[in-house]
Design an enzyme around this catalytic site. Structure first.
Site, PDB file in Angstrom:
ATOM      1  CD  GLN A 187      33.588 -21.364 -19.644  1.00 14.90           C
ATOM      2  OE1 GLN A 187      33.463 -21.756 -18.496  1.00 14.90           O
ATOM      3  NE2 GLN A 187      32.665 -21.565 -20.569  1.00 14.90           N
ATOM      4  CE1 TYR A 215      21.252 -19.606 -25.166  1.00 14.26           C
ATOM      5  CE2 TYR A 215      21.843 -21.803 -25.941  1.00 14.26           C
ATOM      6  CZ  TYR A 215      20.894 -20.900 -25.491  1.00 14.26           C
ATOM      7  OH  TYR A 215      19.585 -21.297 -25.364  1.00 14.26           O
ATOM      8  CD  GLU A 236      26.843 -14.222 -26.884  1.00 13.79           C
ATOM      9  OE1 GLU A 236      26.225 -13.461 -26.114  1.00 13.79           O
ATOM     10  OE2 GLU A 236      27.017 -15.424 -26.642  1.00 13.79           O
ATOM     11  CB  CYS A 321      26.594 -23.733 -15.977  1.00 11.20           C
ATOM     12  SG  CYS A 321      25.119 -22.817 -16.483  1.00 11.20           S
ATOM     13  CD  GLU A 355      30.386 -25.196 -16.874  1.00  6.63           C
ATOM     14  OE1 GLU A 355      30.203 -24.669 -17.977  1.00  6.63           O
ATOM     15  OE2 GLU A 355      30.080 -24.661 -15.807  1.00  6.63           O
TER      16      GLU A 355
END
Length: 363
Positions: A187, A215, A236, A321, A355
């Site tokens: 991030q 994710y 992931e 996002c 976001e």
């Protein structure tokens, strides 16, 4: 480079207005709006390097005109990056081994005071380069920097000590440690990340059963959310992110979180019994009572199969996002769920990027 700091509140108000309009067909409650620091908020920065008759400096390119411009300070980047930028160039200037065919420098900084500097070259890195880079690292450490130096070239990556930094995020009064590998996703706005994690924890407090996360990256959300659930199962696809996540799980003493290396699409196939996966050997998916699902998809949003699967869960935590693909996904999700909470996180001030987060409960 200067920032229009005096315009920040107006720019944020416009983002709030746009996101509110985009979500209005789904009757959400009023947005919770989380403002960023107006400067020094970005923990990563990448610059091209311009060589000019023995001098060298950072440059960027104007997105409209494509013209290059010199960057001596970068106020959106952390103060740590801004301190490192001139000192790094001063230390390598005139050093043929460290500067020849150097075309890019990447910086990854942390709130904890660690910084990684990646030097990218159009040449093979030799033992002589390693020796000079080690001396550079030593000189920077003597100036008070906790620094990692990484050299990269075609099919080469040389980390002098390690290729990561360790971030410490204070979340609801508790410190969480996150290993962040250079050239992997993290991030970018660390203080906004803290606000996102605290918001997600508030949404999911008093939860029953287990959490499924798709994710999960380096475990950023799943580690912070683990104490709100009996167990957490997370997926992931990136190998380096999974390795970081496993380290972060152990470092934070989390004992109820399992990471599987597979894509959201593959996991959907496994859940639906379409395919069997060797990576799931020893994991009994039927033991999990996942009535909450967390998704933080790429800009394209959720694919149709995953969207169908997500819709079966009682509660959905969706961090986005891209508000436009979020709105597209909500057209289906809001047939079965209502928006209990919605938030705007200003991860990228002075840009149009937003976001956002929605907390959905089954009707």
């Amino acid at each position: 480079m200067t920032l229009p700091i005096e315009q920040y509140s107006d720019l944020l108000a416009k983002k709030n207005e746009n996101l509110t309009a985009l979500l209005s067909p789904f009757s959400p409650p009023s947005l919770e709006v989380f403002a960023s620091k107006p400067s020094h908020f970005r923990m990563r920065a990448e610059f091209r390097v311009w060589h000019d008759e023995g001098d060298l400096y950072h440059i960027m390119f104007n997105q409209q005109t494509k013209e290059r411009y010199r960057v001596d300070s970068f106020p959106i980047a952390s103060e740590l990056i801004n301190k490192m930028m001139p000192l790094l160039l001063a230390e390598i200037k005139g050093n043929e081994l460290l500067t020849r065919k150097l075309f890019q420098v990447d910086y990854l900084s942390t709130l904890s005071g660690e910084i990684a500097v990646s030097l990218l070259y159009h040449k093979k890195l030799t033992e002589e380069w390693i020796e000079q880079a080690q001396q550079l690292k030593s000189r920077l450490e003597k100036q008070g920097f906790k620094v990692q130096i990484i050299g990269r070239a075609t099919k080469q990556k040389i980390a002098l000590d390690c290729d990561y930094v360790e971030e410490v995020l204070p979340i609801n009064g508790q410190n969480y440690i996150y290993r962040q590998v250079e050239n992997s996703f993290t991030q970018p706005n660390a203080e906004m990340n803290i606000k996102m994690l605290e918001w997600a924890r508030e949404c999911t407090k008093n939860s029953r059963g287990d959490l499924l996360e798709l994710y999960c990256g380096n475990g950023n959300f799943s580690i912070a959310l683990a104490e709100n659930f009996r167990r957490v199962l997370a997926t992931e696809i990136s190998k380096s992110s999974v390795q970081s996540a496993q380290y972060n799980i152990e470092k934070n003493g989390i004992d109820n979180l399992q990471i599987i290396r597979m894509s959201a699409e593959e996991f959907t196939q496994a859940m639906n019994g379409v395919r069997e996966f060797y990576r799931l050997k020893g994991i009994n998916l039927k033991e999990y009572e996942c009535n909450t699902i967390f998704v933080d998809p790429p800009r394209a949003g959720l694919d149709q199969d995953t969207l169908n699967m997500v819709q079966a869960y009682e509660r959905i935590l969706y961090i986005s996002c891209n508000p436009h693909t979020l709105a597209e996904n909500l057209q289906q999700l809001c047939q079965t769920h209502r928006i209990e909470k919605a938030a705007l996180f200003d991860q990228f001030p002075y840009t149009h990027h937003v976001e956002s987060g929605v907390w959905l409960i089954k009707k």
